[in-house]
Design an enzyme around this catalytic site. Structure first.
Site, mmCIF file in Angstrom:
data_model
loop_
_atom_site.group_PDB
_atom_site.id
_atom_site.type_symbol
_atom_site.label_atom_id
_atom_site.label_comp_id
_atom_site.label_asym_id
_atom_site.label_seq_id
_atom_site.Cartn_x
_atom_site.Cartn_y
_atom_site.Cartn_z
ATOM 1 N N SER A 125 0.840 -1.203 0.000
ATOM 2 C CA SER A 125 0.000 0.000 0.000
ATOM 3 C C SER A 125 0.871 1.247 0.000
ATOM 4 O O SER A 125 1.992 1.237 0.538
ATOM 5 C CB SER A 125 -0.859 -0.021 1.264
ATOM 6 O OG SER A 125 -1.466 1.222 1.480
ATOM 7 N N TYR A 150 -1.991 -1.237 10.983
ATOM 8 C CA TYR A 150 -2.282 -1.784 9.651
ATOM 9 C C TYR A 150 -1.156 -1.409 8.683
ATOM 10 O O TYR A 150 -0.591 -2.253 7.990
ATOM 11 C CB TYR A 150 -3.626 -1.258 9.115
ATOM 12 C CG TYR A 150 -3.780 -1.475 7.623
ATOM 13 C CD1 TYR A 150 -4.046 -2.738 7.111
ATOM 14 C CD2 TYR A 150 -3.616 -0.417 6.718
ATOM 15 C CE1 TYR A 150 -4.150 -2.945 5.740
ATOM 16 C CE2 TYR A 150 -3.719 -0.612 5.346
ATOM 17 C CZ TYR A 150 -3.985 -1.881 4.865
ATOM 18 O OH TYR A 150 -4.076 -2.087 3.497
ATOM 19 N N LYS A 154 2.142 -3.668 6.511
ATOM 20 C CA LYS A 154 2.568 -3.652 5.101
ATOM 21 C C LYS A 154 4.084 -3.454 5.009
ATOM 22 O O LYS A 154 4.765 -4.101 4.222
ATOM 23 C CB LYS A 154 1.834 -2.551 4.324
ATOM 24 C CG LYS A 154 0.334 -2.791 4.183
ATOM 25 C CD LYS A 154 0.029 -4.065 3.419
ATOM 26 C CE LYS A 154 -1.440 -4.409 3.370
ATOM 27 N NZ LYS A 154 -1.722 -5.776 2.912
HETATM 28 P P1 NAD Z 1 -11.017 -7.271 1.309
HETATM 29 O O1 NAD Z 1 -11.247 -7.273 2.767
HETATM 30 O O2 NAD Z 1 -12.161 -7.034 0.407
HETATM 31 O O3 NAD Z 1 -10.329 -8.648 0.871
HETATM 32 C C1 NAD Z 1 -9.458 -9.351 1.729
HETATM 33 C C2 NAD Z 1 -9.911 -10.817 1.720
HETATM 34 O O4 NAD Z 1 -9.023 -11.563 2.574
HETATM 35 C C3 NAD Z 1 -11.320 -10.998 2.283
HETATM 36 O O5 NAD Z 1 -12.071 -11.800 1.383
HETATM 37 C C4 NAD Z 1 -11.111 -11.711 3.624
HETATM 38 O O6 NAD Z 1 -12.180 -12.593 3.913
HETATM 39 C C5 NAD Z 1 -9.791 -12.434 3.368
HETATM 40 N N1 NAD Z 1 -8.997 -12.711 4.568
HETATM 41 C C6 NAD Z 1 -8.586 -11.844 5.530
HETATM 42 N N2 NAD Z 1 -7.853 -12.494 6.450
HETATM 43 C C7 NAD Z 1 -7.785 -13.797 6.048
HETATM 44 C C8 NAD Z 1 -7.177 -14.967 6.568
HETATM 45 N N3 NAD Z 1 -6.501 -14.946 7.705
HETATM 46 N N4 NAD Z 1 -7.318 -16.129 5.893
HETATM 47 C C9 NAD Z 1 -8.020 -16.185 4.742
HETATM 48 N N5 NAD Z 1 -8.622 -15.114 4.195
HETATM 49 C C10 NAD Z 1 -8.501 -13.933 4.848
HETATM 50 O O7 NAD Z 1 -9.836 -6.223 1.029
HETATM 51 P P2 NAD Z 1 -9.284 -5.655 -0.333
HETATM 52 O O8 NAD Z 1 -9.623 -4.213 -0.404
HETATM 53 O O9 NAD Z 1 -9.630 -6.533 -1.455
HETATM 54 O O10 NAD Z 1 -7.723 -5.731 -0.033
HETATM 55 C C11 NAD Z 1 -6.905 -6.774 -0.534
HETATM 56 C C12 NAD Z 1 -5.479 -6.517 -0.120
HETATM 57 O O11 NAD Z 1 -5.056 -5.263 -0.635
HETATM 58 C C13 NAD Z 1 -5.242 -6.459 1.377
HETATM 59 O O12 NAD Z 1 -3.991 -7.031 1.661
HETATM 60 C C14 NAD Z 1 -5.212 -4.977 1.665
HETATM 61 O O13 NAD Z 1 -4.479 -4.674 2.814
HETATM 62 C C15 NAD Z 1 -4.525 -4.458 0.418
HETATM 63 N N6 NAD Z 1 -4.801 -3.057 0.136
HETATM 64 C C16 NAD Z 1 -6.087 -2.634 0.015
HETATM 65 C C17 NAD Z 1 -6.356 -1.296 -0.230
HETATM 66 C C18 NAD Z 1 -7.770 -0.791 -0.371
HETATM 67 O O14 NAD Z 1 -7.973 0.414 -0.345
HETATM 68 N N7 NAD Z 1 -8.770 -1.634 -0.538
HETATM 69 C C19 NAD Z 1 -5.289 -0.376 -0.351
HETATM 70 C C20 NAD Z 1 -3.990 -0.855 -0.252
HETATM 71 C C21 NAD Z 1 -3.748 -2.195 0.004
HETATM 72 C C1 UD1 Z 2 -7.402 4.882 3.895
HETATM 73 C C2 UD1 Z 2 -6.344 4.468 4.883
HETATM 74 C C3 UD1 Z 2 -5.233 3.763 4.137
HETATM 75 C C4 UD1 Z 2 -5.790 2.567 3.390
HETATM 76 C C5 UD1 Z 2 -6.914 3.046 2.474
HETATM 77 C C6 UD1 Z 2 -7.592 1.890 1.809
HETATM 78 C C7 UD1 Z 2 -6.477 6.090 6.711
HETATM 79 C C8 UD1 Z 2 -5.799 7.226 7.380
HETATM 80 N N1 UD1 Z 2 -5.866 5.631 5.605
HETATM 81 O O1 UD1 Z 2 -6.784 5.733 2.930
HETATM 82 O O2 UD1 Z 2 -4.239 3.321 5.038
HETATM 83 O O3 UD1 Z 2 -4.784 1.946 2.616
HETATM 84 O O4 UD1 Z 2 -7.895 3.750 3.237
HETATM 85 O O5 UD1 Z 2 -8.391 1.183 2.696
HETATM 86 O O6 UD1 Z 2 -7.511 5.619 7.152
HETATM 87 N N2 UD1 Z 2 -12.941 11.393 3.280
HETATM 88 C C9 UD1 Z 2 -13.919 12.309 3.577
HETATM 89 N N3 UD1 Z 2 -15.111 11.858 4.039
HETATM 90 C C10 UD1 Z 2 -15.385 10.533 4.223
HETATM 91 C C11 UD1 Z 2 -14.372 9.587 3.894
HETATM 92 C C12 UD1 Z 2 -13.151 10.059 3.449
HETATM 93 O O7 UD1 Z 2 -13.715 13.504 3.439
HETATM 94 O O8 UD1 Z 2 -16.485 10.187 4.663
HETATM 95 C C13 UD1 Z 2 -11.657 11.883 2.771
HETATM 96 C C14 UD1 Z 2 -10.500 11.521 3.684
HETATM 97 O O9 UD1 Z 2 -10.342 12.466 4.693
HETATM 98 C C15 UD1 Z 2 -9.345 11.479 2.680
HETATM 99 C C16 UD1 Z 2 -10.003 11.030 1.367
HETATM 100 O O10 UD1 Z 2 -11.398 11.264 1.537
HETATM 101 O O11 UD1 Z 2 -8.858 12.770 2.500
HETATM 102 C C17 UD1 Z 2 -9.769 9.575 1.072
HETATM 103 O O12 UD1 Z 2 -10.132 8.826 2.232
HETATM 104 P P1 UD1 Z 2 -10.223 7.238 2.234
HETATM 105 O O13 UD1 Z 2 -11.066 6.765 1.110
HETATM 106 O O14 UD1 Z 2 -10.591 6.819 3.620
HETATM 107 O O15 UD1 Z 2 -8.747 6.764 1.890
HETATM 108 P P2 UD1 Z 2 -7.358 7.144 2.597
HETATM 109 O O16 UD1 Z 2 -7.538 7.877 3.857
HETATM 110 O O17 UD1 Z 2 -6.489 7.758 1.579
#
Ligand code: NAD
Ligand code: UD1
Length: 340
Positions: A125, A150, A154
């Site tokens: 991330s 969290y 990473k």
């Molecule tokens: P998500 O929660 O939709 O998907 C994660 C999946 O992993 C889920 O289906 C959950 O059931 C499964 N899981 C969690 N722990 C587990 C375990 N111990 N054993 C088996 N399955 C397990 O999340 P996502 O948004 O698809 O994220 C996927 C990956 O990307 C994660 O590693 C997350 O940290 C990373 N990531 C996500 C974002 C984001 O904004 N969504 C941003 C940066 C990184």
């Molecule tokens: C957040 C996490 C980041 C994670 C990512 C994906 C934090 C501080 N960071 O990123 O670690 O990888 O989610 O899960 O939580 N916002 C509003 N109103 C809302 C929601 C969000 O104004 O109701 C704004 C936030 O203040 C931010 C932007 O929208 O400025 C994006 O927010 P968000 O979607 O939560 O993502 P990040 O904070 O960038």
């Protein structure tokens, strides 16, 4: 065969679709802690193929031993998505996050060692950069102390993979995602936040759907173009395709390092207000909002330099912010109408 942990989740399910559409045989390992089994039906509807599924906790070594013993030597690569991802929860329950996210990675890397699996892709991330001094960030921008447990998982996981690559028959790629948004164009898979969404786009779509009264914008006094925070919002389908390209690089014969890291974003920073305006323009649906206090832990601005991914992965984000926002809205509407 490619093993996809967390493959019924948001990013995992979109990646599974891309893998199947490109001829890969996929096996999903997921404990369904943050996803639902019916995602498999949706994947099958989209691709006409149902991936093999094991309901296992990747944090459980015994369960993993059993599954990998069954899969045998047919596993060529692993894409490891499974993790918990709620930033606030990780602050409250750090050990749960270290156990689940770091423990799972160690378990899965043990399997690569045991079964000679040499290709590995990891979900990292942009959170590893913290608040960067300069934007856009490149992969060599210094990582900063994480804002949350969290985020720290990473950073730690990246380091564990790097160390294992030094001594194992392992080549690995960490993809540092910026802000994934959007949904598949079919409207059959998308993001399903549990309870009140923390992230911006699910909050916007739920407000547009009338489930939330109004969006609160967390602060408009940041030193940015309009005072609201700036992020790099990447369409989840583009992000899914980056995994395919990472896999191809690991499979290919071009010279590469044993461990590589890539930024996966659009390269374009957008403010919160720009996202809201783009949503209204793309869908014609109004989103009532008010300006609230800053949210603790938010950084002011981050967006990616994606030159490295463009060149080495032959990958580039192709879909626009408007595409992403209308697909999120389409998914929200479809999901609500299916739920009745
Ligand atoms: P998500 O929660 O939709 O998907 C994660 C999946 O992993 C889920 O289906 C959950 O059931 C499964 N899981 C969690 N722990 C587990 C375990 N111990 N054993 C088996 N399955 C397990 O999340 P996502 O948004 O698809 O994220 C996927 C990956 O990307 C994660 O590693 C997350 O940290 C990373 N990531 C996500 C974002 C984001 O904004 N969504 C941003 C940066 C990184
Ligand atoms: C957040 C996490 C980041 C994670 C990512 C994906 C934090 C501080 N960071 O990123 O670690 O990888 O989610 O899960 O939580 N916002 C509003 N109103 C809302 C929601 C969000 O104004 O109701 C704004 C936030 O203040 C931010 C932007 O929208 O400025 C994006 O927010 P968000 O979607 O939560 O993502 P990040 O904070 O960038």
């Amino acid at each position: 065969m490619v093993v996809v942990t967390g493959g019924t989740g948001y990013i995992g399910s979109h990646t599974v679709v891309e893998l199947i559409n490109n001829g890969y045989e996929v096996v999903i390992l997921d404990n369904l802690s943050n996803s639902h089994l019916d995602v498999l039906d949706s994947i099958e509807e989209i691709t006409s193929k149902r991936p093999t599924f094991f309901q296992v906790d990747v944090d459980d070594r015994n369960q993993l031993n059993t599954v990998f013993a069954e899969l045998g030597t047919s596993v060529e690569a692993i894409i490891h998505f499974a993790a918990k991802k709620a930033v606030g929860e990780s602050v409250q329950e750090p050990l749960m996050y270290y156990r689940n996210n770091v423990g799972s990675l160690v378990n899965i890397l043990e399997q690569t060692q045991k079964h000679g699996i040499s290709k590995f892709v990891f979900s990292s991330s942009c959170t590893v950069y913290g608040q960067p001094d300069v934007c856009p960030v490149t992969e060599s921008t210094q990582r900063k102390e994480a804002e949350s447990p969290y985020g720290n998982t990473k950073t730690i996981c990246e380091d564990i993979i790097r160390d294992c690559c030094k001594v194992q028959e392992l080549t690995a790629i960490s993809l540092r995602y910026f802000n994934p948004i959007g949904a598949h164009s079919s409207g059959k898979i998308g993001e399903l936040p549990v309870g009140t969404p923390n992230n911006l786009v699910p909050y916007v779509t739920q407000t547009a759907a009338g489930i939330r009264e109004s969006l609160t914008i967390h602060g408009n006094d940041y030193p940015t173009l309009d005072g609201t925070c700036v992020r790099d919002y990447i369409h989840v389908v583009d992000l899914a395709k980056a995994h395919l390209q990472a896999l191809k690089r690991l499979e290919g014969s071009l010279p590469k390092s044993k461990y590589e890291v890539y930024n996966i974003g659009t390269g374009d920073g957008k403010s919160v207000l720009q996202v809201v305006d783009a949503f209204i323009a793309a869908t014609g649906i109004n989103v009532p909002y008010k300006i609230g206090q800053r949210r603790g832990g938010d950084i002011t601005e981050i967006f990616a330099d994606t030159t490295l991914a463009n060149q080495a992965l032959n990958w580039k984000a192709e879909l626009s912010l408007e595409d992403a926002l209308s697909s999120s809205w389409n998914w929200e509407k479809n999901y609500r109408s299916r739920k009745g």
